[in-house]
Motif scaffolding. Structure first.
Motif, short mmCIF file in Angstrom:
data_model
loop_
_atom_site.label_atom_id
_atom_site.label_comp_id
_atom_site.label_asym_id
_atom_site.label_seq_id
_atom_site.Cartn_x
_atom_site.Cartn_y
_atom_site.Cartn_z
N UNK A 52 0.81 -1.18 0.05
CA UNK A 52 -0.01 -0.04 -0.16
C UNK A 52 0.77 1.05 -0.04
N UNK A 53 2.08 1.33 0.74
CA UNK A 53 2.85 2.29 0.88
C UNK A 53 3.40 2.86 -0.50
N UNK A 54 3.93 1.89 -1.23
CA UNK A 54 4.46 1.88 -2.49
C UNK A 54 3.44 2.51 -3.74
N UNK A 55 2.19 1.80 -3.54
CA UNK A 55 1.12 2.54 -4.44
C UNK A 55 0.85 3.81 -4.11
N UNK A 56 0.67 4.25 -2.74
CA UNK A 56 0.28 5.55 -2.55
C UNK A 56 1.64 6.50 -3.06
N UNK A 57 2.86 6.19 -2.71
CA UNK A 57 3.95 7.00 -3.21
C UNK A 57 4.06 7.01 -4.77
N UNK A 58 3.69 5.99 -5.32
CA UNK A 58 3.42 6.02 -6.75
C UNK A 58 2.37 6.75 -7.32
N UNK A 59 1.38 6.79 -6.79
CA UNK A 59 0.25 7.64 -7.30
C UNK A 59 0.36 9.34 -6.74
N UNK A 60 1.45 9.29 -5.86
CA UNK A 60 1.63 10.74 -5.49
C UNK A 60 2.70 11.44 -6.47
N UNK A 120 8.95 2.22 -8.69
CA UNK A 120 8.25 1.96 -7.31
C UNK A 120 7.29 0.97 -7.65
N UNK A 121 6.65 1.09 -8.92
CA UNK A 121 5.61 0.04 -9.26
C UNK A 121 6.12 -1.13 -9.26
N UNK A 122 7.17 -1.60 -9.92
CA UNK A 122 7.90 -2.70 -10.13
C UNK A 122 8.05 -3.50 -8.63
N UNK A 123 8.80 -2.59 -7.72
CA UNK A 123 9.01 -2.78 -6.42
C UNK A 123 7.57 -3.53 -5.70
N UNK A 124 6.73 -2.60 -5.81
CA UNK A 124 5.47 -3.00 -5.43
C UNK A 124 4.67 -4.30 -5.84
N UNK A 125 4.67 -4.35 -7.24
CA UNK A 125 4.19 -5.61 -7.94
C UNK A 125 4.92 -6.91 -7.06
N UNK A 126 6.38 -6.76 -6.96
CA UNK A 126 7.25 -7.87 -6.49
C UNK A 126 6.62 -8.25 -5.17
#
Length: 99
Positions: free
Chosen positions: A30-38, A91-97
Motif C-alpha cells: 500500500x505504501x508504495x502504491x500511495x507513493x507511486x500515485x503521489x 516503485x510500481x515494479x517493487x510494489x508488484x514484486x
C-alpha cells in the motif's frame, strides 16, 4: 486438477487475515502504491514547465499557429508522460514484486 484455494471473496478475506494479519495481508504494498500515485507532481510539473519554456501560457498560443500550438502541447504531454513513468515505474515494479 485445480484445487480451489478459496470458496469466495469472504473466505479469501478471512484466510488472508487469519494467516497474514490485517497489516501484512491486506495492506502489503500500500505504501508504495500511495507513493507511486503521489508522483503526479512529475506529470503536471513537467507539463507546465515545458509549456512555460515554449512560451505557452493559459489561453494563449504564444504567437504560434494552431498546428504549432498543438504540436507544442503534444510535445509537452509526451515529456510529462515520460517524466511521470520515470518517477513512478521503479516503485510500481517493487510494489508488484511485494504483492
Amino acid at each position: 486438477g485445480d484445487a480451489r484455494r478459496f470458496t469466495g471473496p469472504i473466505d479469501c478475506l478471512k484466510q488472508v487475515v487469519r494467516t497474514l494479519g490485517v497489516r501484512r495481508g491486506l495492506y502489503r504494498g500500500w505504501t508504495l502504491t500511495a507513493l507511486c500515485r503521489m508522483s503526479n507532481w512529475a506529470y503536471f510539473g513537467t507539463y507546465e514547465l515545458c509549456r512555460k519554456q515554449l512560451g505557452l501560457t493559459s489561453g494563449s498560443s504564444g504567437g504560434r499557429s494552431l498546428a504549432q500550438s498543438i504540436g507544442a502541447s503534444v510535445l509537452c504531454g509526451a515529456a510529462a508522460g515520460f517524466s511521470y513513468w520515470l518517477s513512478c515505474y521503479p516503485l510500481d515494479v517493487i510494489k508488484n514484486r511485494l504483492q
